[in-house]
Structures are given as structure tokens and as C-alpha cells.
Design an enzyme around this catalytic site. Structure first.
Site, PDB file in Angstrom:
ATOM      1  N   THR A   1       0.792  -1.217   0.000  1.00  0.00           N
ATOM      2  CA  THR A   1       0.000   0.000   0.000  1.00  0.00           C
ATOM      3  C   THR A   1       0.818   1.257   0.000  1.00  0.00           C
ATOM      4  O   THR A   1       1.991   1.248   0.324  1.00  0.00           O
ATOM      5  CB  THR A   1      -0.775   0.005   1.319  1.00  0.00           C
TER       6      THR A   1
ATOM      7  N   ASP B   1      -4.161   4.339  -1.573  1.00  0.00           N
ATOM      8  CA  ASP B   1      -4.343   3.828  -2.934  1.00  0.00           C
ATOM      9  C   ASP B   1      -5.345   2.672  -2.855  1.00  0.00           C
ATOM     10  O   ASP B   1      -5.966   2.466  -1.820  1.00  0.00           O
ATOM     11  CB  ASP B   1      -3.002   3.368  -3.511  1.00  0.00           C
TER      12      ASP B   1
ATOM     13  N   ARG C   1      -4.864  -0.758  -4.321  1.00  0.00           N
ATOM     14  CA  ARG C   1      -4.429  -2.059  -4.859  1.00  0.00           C
ATOM     15  C   ARG C   1      -4.158  -3.032  -3.720  1.00  0.00           C
ATOM     16  O   ARG C   1      -3.506  -2.672  -2.742  1.00  0.00           O
ATOM     17  CB  ARG C   1      -3.160  -1.862  -5.689  1.00  0.00           C
TER      18      ARG C   1
ATOM     19  N   LYS D   1      -9.296   0.969   1.553  1.00  0.00           N
ATOM     20  CA  LYS D   1      -8.350   0.883   2.664  1.00  0.00           C
ATOM     21  C   LYS D   1      -8.631   1.897   3.750  1.00  0.00           C
ATOM     22  O   LYS D   1      -7.925   1.919   4.758  1.00  0.00           O
ATOM     23  CB  LYS D   1      -6.926   1.095   2.136  1.00  0.00           C
TER      24      LYS D   1
ATOM     25  N   GLY E   1      -0.588  -3.446   5.308  1.00  0.00           N
ATOM     26  CA  GLY E   1      -0.091  -4.690   5.859  1.00  0.00           C
ATOM     27  C   GLY E   1      -0.934  -5.848   5.372  1.00  0.00           C
ATOM     28  O   GLY E   1      -1.363  -5.872   4.235  1.00  0.00           O
TER      29      GLY E   1
ATOM     30  N   SER F   1       4.136   0.050   1.708  1.00  0.00           N
ATOM     31  CA  SER F   1       5.324  -0.163   0.892  1.00  0.00           C
ATOM     32  C   SER F   1       5.697   1.104   0.125  1.00  0.00           C
ATOM     33  O   SER F   1       6.852   1.300  -0.229  1.00  0.00           O
ATOM     34  CB  SER F   1       5.097  -1.316  -0.075  1.00  0.00           C
TER      35      SER F   1
ATOM     36  N   ASP G   1       5.964   2.859  -6.653  1.00  0.00           N
ATOM     37  CA  ASP G   1       6.034   1.607  -5.905  1.00  0.00           C
ATOM     38  C   ASP G   1       5.204   0.553  -6.614  1.00  0.00           C
ATOM     39  O   ASP G   1       4.080   0.804  -7.010  1.00  0.00           O
ATOM     40  CB  ASP G   1       5.496   1.837  -4.486  1.00  0.00           C
TER      41      ASP G   1
ATOM     42  N   SER H   1       1.767  -0.573  -4.967  1.00  0.00           N
ATOM     43  CA  SER H   1       0.623   0.338  -4.888  1.00  0.00           C
ATOM     44  C   SER H   1       0.138   0.639  -6.289  1.00  0.00           C
ATOM     45  O   SER H   1       0.923   0.735  -7.224  1.00  0.00           O
ATOM     46  CB  SER H   1       1.007   1.652  -4.224  1.00  0.00           C
TER      47      SER H   1
END
Lengths: 273, 141
Positions: free
Chosen positions: A40, A56, A58, A72, A86, A168, A205, A208
Site C-alpha cells: 500500500t 491507494d 491495490r 483501505k 499490511g 510499501s 512503488d 501500490s
């Protein structure tokens, strides 16, 4: 009276742990399936009138995108929301339990829920499980003490910050926030900065992606803005890669014949099974 | 009795006990427990297993100890007396008891934890053998 240690307890059951470890030992190529992580970028910042949280959309399963548009930003109380990074199931269940506990607590005390209470409940739950519940959370909300933002880590530590990023993609988002954050921003500026921070995470990243969700919490209430911005267009795949003759201009042409001599000729049948 | 009494009930290993009376007479349950190994019976199979098993006991110990430091010896004594009184009211041993008064005394009637969501003992699919459990409770077994 049944002895206390024999009375059945609820909660986590560790029945299969021994079996799993001995299976992994006996059959080395067998590995237990990995939990689905959110991979994330989540971020939050405090502005003049309240708090804005962003995430985000994903969810990844190892290196495969499991959900392109997951939520999220979780509801905890009418003016307290929580972003989770996580392990997806852990964040979901932890925040749902925190929300229910806050409702019971608010009914019991007769007061509006406070962000510090939510943070303490989450911290105590996460510390009890020593980090095995893999949930990194950014809790933000407005209560009688004003707008507050806390970031909680899986082992139970927390920080109270004016802006925070986790997941992340936190490096990309934090770089953007560190560069452009000002205290007491207006809503438009704060929203723009947050979208930029999450977009930086989405583009920089691999874990994400998807679109940017946001939640604006002020003293009067909260507004969940789903799919606020979609920085990534879906890739249009070309149907045919056919180039007309003459696409590449020919500059010079040189023809040199090679003289070859046939030395040996063998035939080998191929076995097709 | 002070908080020392609770410490004697802490478990430092996981005994392999079942609730049905045929437990001690059955052979090793391969499917649920894996291959038999002395190490498996002495050491916990997950780092959290011990701390979760003793969690409620440790919480009570900590709370009583704090209460003793703040309010003196009588406060935890009286509370433990109430706990013991309330734990006498149970259903028959093979049936799940609600323990409502105990929850109220502990304050866990107003909180939700994983114990209330996962593996609710009221919905467990296994039940101890009724006759044997009642005889065990009465001391006849």
C-alpha cells in the site's frame, strides 16, 4: 466446577501449527500459502480545519494484483477514520473490532469517542499479539481536543504526527509530504498535496496502484471521497504490430556474396513422444 | 490469598489434554497433531501459544497487583472473593456457560476481542462425554 485450564477458550487456535511445521519439514517443496497483503501507500495530514487521510486501492497476493479497487480507509467512529496497510485481513478485522469497541465505549461513557482512545485500543491489541497481527494503521480524526493524526505499527508502537505515510510506498509519499507540507494549510492545498503524495506512491512503488481514495474529516463530520483521482490510465494494447514497407528509411546498401563449401550432410530423426 | 495464588495456576507448557474422556486412551492423533515427538509435547508450537493461553490469568494478576499497590490489600481480596463466588454458578460441565457475571466483574462485557469472534466455545463442534465429565466434577471418576 470445570478447572479453569480445561475450560474451552475462544480466540486463536494453534492446533495446526505443529502439523504445519512437520509437514514443511517432511515435504520441502510444500510451502504454506501467503496471506494477502495490501502493498500500500497510505498517508494522512492535519490541515487547518481537520484531518485528511488518503490511500491507494491495490491489494496484492505475492506479486499478483488481487484487487484493483479495494477500500483501505476504514470507518471507526463518525469523525474518526483509519487507513490500514499490511495484511489485508488483519487490518480489516482489527479496525472493525476497534470500531465496535469504540461504539460500546461511547455508549458506556456517554461521550464522543476520542482519537487517542482508538489509538490506545489498537496499540494494546497489536502489542498483545507481538506483531503477528500485521496491521500498520494511520488513525486520524477530530474530537474535543482538535484534529489528531496517529500512526500505529504492527508491534504496538505509535507516533503522533502532523503528517504520516505508511505501507510499501511510504518512502515516495513521505518524500512528497516532507517537501511540501506546511502547517495550517487550507482544504484545497491539503487535498492537492495528499493526492500528489499518494500518486507518488502509486507511480513509484510496485505494490501500490489503482486510484486515490481520500477522507476529509472536519469538526462537522467526515466525507469519504472514493476514487478521487486516477493517475494511471489502463494500458491500451496495440492490436497488430505491422509496419508498412518504407517506415524505416534505408540509408545505404552493400551486397557481398559469401562463398561457402558443403562439407558434410547428416540426417537426424527427431523423437516426438 | 494474594496475587501469588494466581501465579501457581500459570502454565509453562501446553498439556495435551482433550475434553473427552477417551483422550488418555486414544493413540496419537496424527491428522491434528502431526508426527509424535517429545519436543512437540514440551515446547509450544507457536510463539504466541503460551502467552495467549495465560493471557486472562496474567491480566488478572497485573490488575490485582496494581489494585493492591493503590488501594491496599483488601481491595483485591474482596474482588477475588467476588470472582470465586461468581464462578460457582455454572452449567453442567459439558455445556458452555455464559459466565455473564464474571464478564461484568472483569469489564469484558463492554469490549470485543478475538475471543468473542473466533472459536466461540458456545459454538464448538466437540463436546465432552457428559457422564464422564459430571463424574469427574463430582469426584467419582
Amino acid at each position: 466446577m470445570l478447572k479453569r485450564e480445561l475450560a474451552p477458550q475462544g480466540g486463536f487456535s494453534f492446533e495446526n501449527c505443529q502439523r504445519n511445521t512437520s509437514l514443511e519439514r517432511v515435504l520441502p517443496e510444500l510451502r504454506a500459502p501467503n496471506a494477502r497483503k495490501t502493498g500500500t501507500t497510505i498517508a494522512g495530514l492535519v490541515f487547518r480545519d481537520g484531518v485528511i487521510l488518503g490511500a491507494d486501492t491495490r491489494a496484492t497476493n505475492d506479486s499478483v494484483v488481487a484487487d484493483k479497487n479495494c477500500e483501505k480507509i476504514h470507518f471507526i467512529a463518525p469523525k474518526i477514520y483509519c487507513c490500514g496497510a499490511g495484511v489485508a485481513a488483519d487490518t480489516e478485522m482489527t479496525t472493525r473490532m476497534a470500531s465496535s469497541n469504540m461504539e460500546l465505549h461511547a455508549l458506556s461513557t456517554g461521550r464522543e469517542p476520542r482519537v487517542a482512545t482508538v489509538t490506545r485500543m489498537l496499540r494494546q491489541t497489536l502489542f498483545r499479539y507481538r506483531g503477528h497481527v500485521g496491521a500498520s494503521l494511520i488513525v486520524g480524526g477530530v474530537d474535543v481536543k482538535g484534529p489528531q493524526l496517529y500512526s500505529v505499527h504492527p508491534h504496538g508502537s505509535y507516533s503522533r504526527l502532523p503528517f504520516a505515510a505508511l505501507g510499501s510506498g511510504q518512502d515516495a509519499a513521505m518524500a512528497m509530504l516532507e517537501d511540501r507540507f506546511q502547517p495550517n494549510m487550507t482544504l484545497e492545498d491539503a487535498q492537492g498535496l495528499l493526492v500528489e503524495a499518494i500518486t507518488a506512491g502509486i507511480l513509484g512503488d510496485l505494490g501500490s496502484g489503482g486510484s486515490v481514495d481520500a477522507c476529509v474529516i472536519t469538526g462537522t463530520g467526515a466525507k469519504l471521497l472514493r476514487t478521487l483521482s486516477s493517475p494511471t490510465e489502463p494500458i491500451k494494447r496495440g492490436e497488430r504490430y505491422h509496419f508498412a514497407p518504407g517506415t524505416t528509411p534505408v540509408l545505404t546498401q552493400m551486397v557481398k556474396p559469401l562463398t561457402l563449401e558443403l562439407l558434410e550432410e547428416t540426417v537426424q530423426t527427431m523423437e516426438v513422444e | 490469598m494474594n496475587a501469588r495464588g494466581l501465579g501457581s495456576q500459570l502454565k509453562d507448557s501446553i498439556p495435551v489434554t482433550e475434553l473427552s474422556a477417551s483422550g488418555p486412551f486414544e493413540s496419537h492423533d496424527l491428522l491434528r497433531k502431526g508426527f509424535s515427538c517429545v519436543k512437540n509435547e514440551l515446547l509450544p508450537s507457536h510463539p504466541l501459544e503460551l502467552s495467549e493461553k495465560n493471557f486472562q490469568l496474567n491480566q488478572d494478576k497485573m490488575n490485582f497487583s496494581t489494585l493492591r499497590n493503590i488501594q491496599g490489600l483488601f481491595a483485591p481480596l474482596k474482588l477475588q472473593m467476588e470472582f470465586k463466588a461468581v464462578q460457582q454458578v455454572q452449567r453442567l460441565p459439558f455445556l458452555p456457560s455464559s459466565n455473564l457475571s464474571l464478564d461484568i466483574l472483569r469489564g469484558s462485557d463492554e469490549t470485543l476481542a478475538f475471543e468473542d469472534i473466533l472459536n466461540d466455545p458456545a459454538q464448538s463442534e466437540i463436546m465432552g462425554e457428559p457422564h464422564c465429565m459430571v463424574e469427574h466434577k463430582l469426584g467419582l471418576l
